[in-house]
Design a protein around this motif. Structure first.
Motif, PDB file in Angstrom:
ATOM      1  N   ARG A 582       0.830  -1.203   0.000  1.00 13.98           N
ATOM      2  CA  ARG A 582       0.000   0.000   0.000  1.00 13.98           C
ATOM      3  C   ARG A 582       0.871   1.263   0.000  1.00 13.98           C
ATOM      4  O   ARG A 582       0.546   2.246  -0.646  1.00 13.98           O
ATOM      5  N   GLU A 583       1.981   1.209   0.714  1.00 13.43           N
ATOM      6  CA  GLU A 583       2.884   2.370   0.754  1.00 13.43           C
ATOM      7  C   GLU A 583       3.480   2.639  -0.631  1.00 13.43           C
ATOM      8  O   GLU A 583       3.581   3.792  -1.069  1.00 13.43           O
ATOM      9  N   GLN A 584       3.855   1.570  -1.349  1.00  8.07           N
ATOM     10  CA  GLN A 584       4.404   1.737  -2.703  1.00  8.07           C
ATOM     11  C   GLN A 584       3.340   2.276  -3.665  1.00  8.07           C
ATOM     12  O   GLN A 584       3.626   3.109  -4.522  1.00  8.07           O
ATOM     13  N   ALA A 585       2.095   1.804  -3.489  1.00 13.45           N
ATOM     14  CA  ALA A 585       1.004   2.305  -4.329  1.00 13.45           C
ATOM     15  C   ALA A 585       0.766   3.789  -4.078  1.00 13.45           C
ATOM     16  O   ALA A 585       0.521   4.565  -5.010  1.00 13.45           O
ATOM     17  N   ALA A 586       0.844   4.206  -2.802  1.00 17.42           N
ATOM     18  CA  ALA A 586       0.682   5.624  -2.466  1.00 17.42           C
ATOM     19  C   ALA A 586       1.796   6.450  -3.087  1.00 17.42           C
ATOM     20  O   ALA A 586       1.562   7.555  -3.616  1.00 17.42           O
ATOM     21  N   ASP A 587       3.019   5.919  -3.060  1.00 19.03           N
ATOM     22  CA  ASP A 587       4.148   6.623  -3.679  1.00 19.03           C
ATOM     23  C   ASP A 587       3.956   6.733  -5.194  1.00 19.03           C
ATOM     24  O   ASP A 587       4.336   7.733  -5.810  1.00 19.03           O
ATOM     25  N   TYR A 588       3.381   5.696  -5.787  1.00 17.60           N
ATOM     26  CA  TYR A 588       3.111   5.681  -7.232  1.00 17.60           C
ATOM     27  C   TYR A 588       2.157   6.822  -7.594  1.00 17.60           C
ATOM     28  O   TYR A 588       2.389   7.577  -8.547  1.00 17.60           O
ATOM     29  N   LEU A 589       1.071   6.954  -6.808  1.00 12.97           N
ATOM     30  CA  LEU A 589       0.105   8.020  -7.067  1.00 12.97           C
ATOM     31  C   LEU A 589       0.703   9.399  -6.793  1.00 12.97           C
ATOM     32  O   LEU A 589       0.430  10.358  -7.511  1.00 12.97           O
ATOM     33  N   THR A 590       1.523   9.485  -5.743  1.00 12.10           N
ATOM     34  CA  THR A 590       2.187  10.760  -5.438  1.00 12.10           C
ATOM     35  C   THR A 590       3.104  11.179  -6.577  1.00 12.10           C
ATOM     36  O   THR A 590       3.139  12.359  -6.964  1.00 12.10           O
ATOM     37  N   ALA A 591       3.826  10.207  -7.126  1.00 16.09           N
ATOM     38  CA  ALA A 591       4.711  10.509  -8.265  1.00 16.09           C
ATOM     39  C   ALA A 591       3.883  10.975  -9.465  1.00 16.09           C
ATOM     40  O   ALA A 591       4.278  11.915 -10.176  1.00 16.09           O
ATOM     41  N   MET A 592       2.743  10.344  -9.690  1.00 13.71           N
ATOM     42  CA  MET A 592       1.863  10.780 -10.776  1.00 13.71           C
ATOM     43  C   MET A 592       1.402  12.220 -10.554  1.00 13.71           C
ATOM     44  O   MET A 592       1.332  13.027 -11.487  1.00 13.71           O
ATOM     45  N   GLN A 593       1.091  12.529  -9.289  1.00 16.13           N
ATOM     46  CA  GLN A 593       0.642  13.886  -8.966  1.00 16.13           C
ATOM     47  C   GLN A 593       1.749  14.902  -9.252  1.00 16.13           C
ATOM     48  O   GLN A 593       1.504  15.971  -9.819  1.00 16.13           O
ATOM     49  N   GLN A 594       2.975  14.556  -8.878  1.00 18.05           N
ATOM     50  CA  GLN A 594       4.108  15.462  -9.111  1.00 18.05           C
ATOM     51  C   GLN A 594       4.395  15.630 -10.597  1.00 18.05           C
ATOM     52  O   GLN A 594       4.869  16.686 -11.027  1.00 18.05           O
ATOM     53  N   GLN A 595       4.078  14.595 -11.383  1.00 13.86           N
ATOM     54  CA  GLN A 595       4.257  14.679 -12.849  1.00 13.86           C
ATOM     55  C   GLN A 595       3.039  15.300 -13.526  1.00 13.86           C
ATOM     56  O   GLN A 595       2.974  15.357 -14.750  1.00 13.86           O
ATOM     57  N   LYS A 596       2.066  15.755 -12.698  1.00 15.03           N
ATOM     58  CA  LYS A 596       0.810  16.347 -13.184  1.00 15.03           C
ATOM     59  C   LYS A 596      -0.012  15.339 -13.989  1.00 15.03           C
ATOM     60  O   LYS A 596      -0.771  15.701 -14.882  1.00 15.03           O
ATOM     61  N   ARG A 597       0.151  14.044 -13.651  1.00 14.49           N
ATOM     62  CA  ARG A 597      -0.622  12.998 -14.312  1.00 14.49           C
ATOM     63  C   ARG A 597      -1.808  12.542 -13.464  1.00 14.49           C
ATOM     64  O   ARG A 597      -2.561  11.667 -13.879  1.00 14.49           O
ATOM     65  N   TYR A 598      -1.954  13.100 -12.286  1.00 16.07           N
ATOM     66  CA  TYR A 598      -3.103  12.818 -11.430  1.00 16.07           C
ATOM     67  C   TYR A 598      -3.655  14.164 -10.964  1.00 16.07           C
ATOM     68  O   TYR A 598      -3.076  14.826 -10.117  1.00 16.07           O
ATOM     69  N   GLN A 599      -4.755  14.593 -11.586  1.00 18.93           N
ATOM     70  CA  GLN A 599      -5.283  15.928 -11.327  1.00 18.93           C
ATOM     71  C   GLN A 599      -6.741  15.830 -10.884  1.00 18.93           C
ATOM     72  O   GLN A 599      -7.506  15.019 -11.398  1.00 18.93           O
TER      73      GLN A 599
END
Length: 603
Positions: A582-599
């Motif tokens: 779950r922690e790795q999945a959260a990091d995955y989404l956070t990275a997407m957010q930083q890349q502006k791929r999760y808005q």
């Protein structure tokens, strides 16, 4: 209180000038002066023992301005502050908190924070990582930092301006020194934000040994706007209504208005993902009921702002908010009221009772329960705030519909405390707005909700109910520009037959290949309720494959329930299909957010 010359460091002439000036100062002017003296390299530091000299230090002319913004207000104010600073010779660097490398904070000497608060005291999406860093173990000591915070919020929420307060407290804990006191701004932020910028200018200029004339530069915080248009938040455009339709079919439990407005002659422009600000007026019927409970007549004059005198009924209809109660409002009213029950309700220890009372009640309830306050109509309205604009995700592309802007607005009606309640703006559009009428509007640019720069990038759109609005804009834009990237839409509502908003348009885009896939969830069409997150789970393998290909995810709609549930579902999908913790999945989404791929465009 008169300043006595005998035991003061002032000459008789200086004391006389101060005695003439001090009684005339407003609270905000006193705050400004305290910041002015605090920042001066040759004056007393606020909170330091009187007479203690300030250690002189070299002051940099470089200022870093970081903003945390969900809808764009903080970014606009950051730009305005930057322009004002550069106008007096400072070098200003403006950055979203998500784009700033937190480790560089220890290199900054002058820091301005402009941050909104989202939801129930949460930082906006583009401020979360910076907020976590600052409150984490890796946060550096900031002994050489001068800072000031401008906090934006909405006093109808319990944790008013909480993000700005968090930053202000934490920067001090880390060793920073306030350059100028924090300002907490309600939804009508233009004037206090302008005062804050003025104060910061004066403090920085004085710290460099300059004259106080820098603080005289006019700053109109609300006038951050596109160069080609004279219209803005503080000068809205009167847009003519071209069309006003109900999108729901006969028998639906809902009423969703499709509004088309003309922008002809405005010079206003926008991009998919931006919002439209609308200034509504209150329901005249509610205003009439309120005036019946007051000891003053509807024609009694009140001064709504300097020199602007209106009849009481006009002021309550067009200028003041009367449908929302807040803790700060009731505390102000209790000071003017003689009602002991109201004073008891706002007293310390009764926070839960106050919270329960405020929920679902309005100004009419308050007057009926505790009576009017103040001796005059002017005193009565003096504690009320202006009607805030409503922001709606734009549902059209300017490329596809030149000189027009479309909105998708759900009518809000509900019963509580023995009376029917109505949404201020939504019911204005549903019941009292016809083609040919006008609405005062402005464009609210939102850099946090934008199509990918690469037209070949895949996009996944999740927007139940009126959350469909920006995705209609996305599809119109992609159709007009010929974007080749794959697209996948998840839509949900109550019933397929009556509530499939823009159904024929979605079917046409699917047929023409503009839209690659569409999955729908109509929650009331079967015994067990089905929502968009269930459809996401059903397609978890393919959805994760899209993410691995570089897809962008967009969510629009209700934050408390839908957006929260969708976020949890995405974590579960990434965890399962990516074989992650779950922690790795959260990091995955956070990275997407930083890349502006999760808005997210949530409310």
């Amino acid at each position: 209180m008169q300043l006595q010359v005998l035991n003061s460091p002032f000459s008789e002439e200086q004391a006389e000038l101060l005695n003439r000036l001090l009684p005339s100062l407003t609270e905000s002017q006193k705050v400004w002066l305290s910041g002015y003296f605090a920042a001066s390299a040759n004056s007393i530091v606020l909170g330091a023992p009187a007479g203690q000299p300030v250690q002189s230090q070299s002051v940099s002319k470089e200022v870093t301005i970081l903003y945390g913004s969900q809808t764009g207000n903080s970014k606009g104010l950051a730009k305005k502050a930057s322009q004002a600073l550069e106008g007096i010779g400072f070098k200003a660097t403006v950055s979203a908190m998500s784009d700033f490398k937190p480790n560089n904070l220890k290199k900054v000497q002058n820091l301005l924070i402009i941050a909104s608060t989202h939801g129930e005291g949460e930082p906006p999406d583009n401020a979360k990582s910076f907020h976590e860093f600052l409150f984490g173990k890796r946060a550096p000591k900031l002994d050489g930092l001068q800072f000031s915070v401008l906090a934006l919020g909405d006093s109808s929420y319990e944790f008013f301006c909480q993000t700005g307060k968090d930053f202000d407290t934490r920067l001090e804990e880390l060793g920073g020194t306030r350059l100028y006191p924090r300002f907490d701004c309600d939804v009508d932020f233009d004037e206090p934000a302008g005062e804050w910028i003025q104060g910061v200018l004066g403090s920085l200029n004085e710290a460099l040994g300059g004259s106080s004339s820098a603080a005289g530069i006019p700053v109109h915080a609300g006038e951050v706007k596109a160069a080609e248009s004279v219209y803005s938040r503080t000068n809205p455009f009167q847009a003519e209504v071209l069309e006003n339709l109900n999108l729901n079919g006969r028998g639906s439990n809902k009423e969703t208005r499709h509004l088309e407005l003309s922008l002809e002659g405005s010079g206003l422009s926008f991009e998919p993902g931006d919002a439209l600000g609308v200034y509504p007026v209150n329901d005249p019927a509610l205003v009439d009921l309120l005036i019946q409970e007051l000891p003053w007549g509807k024609e009694d004059p009140v001064n709504v702002k300097q020199g602007d005198i209106r009849p009481l009924k006009t002021a309550l209809t067009s200028y003041y908010e009367i449908t929302v109660l807040t803790k700060p409002l009731l505390e102000k009213i209790a000071q003017l009221s003689t009602n002991l029950e109201l004073k008891e309700l706002v007293s310390e220890g009764n926070e839960e009772k106050l919270r329960e009372y405020i929920d679902g009640r309005d100004l009419l309830d308050l007057v009926q329960n505790f009576g009017a306050w103040g001796e005059t109509a002017q005193e009565f309205v003096s504690v009320l705030r202006k009607i805030p604009p409503r922001l709606y995700s734009i549902a059209s592309s300017l490329t596809a519909n030149p000189d027009e802007v479309h909105l998708t607005i759900g009518a809000v009606r509900y019963q509580t405390n023995g009376r029917e309640r109505k949404g201020v703006c939504s019911i204005l559009t549903a019941e009292r707005l016809e083609a040919g009428d006008t609405l005062p509007i402005f464009i609210q640019h939102n850099e946090n909700f934008k199509l990918p720069n690469n037209p070949d990038a895949p996009i996944i759109m999740i927007g139940p109910g009126t959350g469909v609005a920006p995705f209609r804009s996305f599809m119109q834009e992609r159709e007009e520009t010929g974007a080749e990237g794959k697209s996948w839409m998840f839509f949900g509502d109550q019933h397929f037959v009556t509530d499939f908003l823009y159904q024929t348009e979605w079917q046409k885009w699917l047929k023409d290949g503009v839209l690659t896939k569409m999955d729908v969830a109509f929650s009331r069409d079967q015994a067990e309720k089905v929502y968009v997150q269930h459809r996401l789970q059903e397609h978890s393998k393919e959805l994760f494959a899209w993410l691995e290909e570089g897809a962008y995810i967009y969510i629009c709609g209700d934050e408390k329930h839908m957006a929260h549930d969708v976020h949890i579902t995405l974590l579960e999908i990434i965890e399962k299909e990516g074989n992650m913790s779950r922690e790795q999945a959260a990091d995955y989404l956070t990275a997407m957010q930083q890349q502006k791929r999760y808005q997210r465009d949530v409310y």
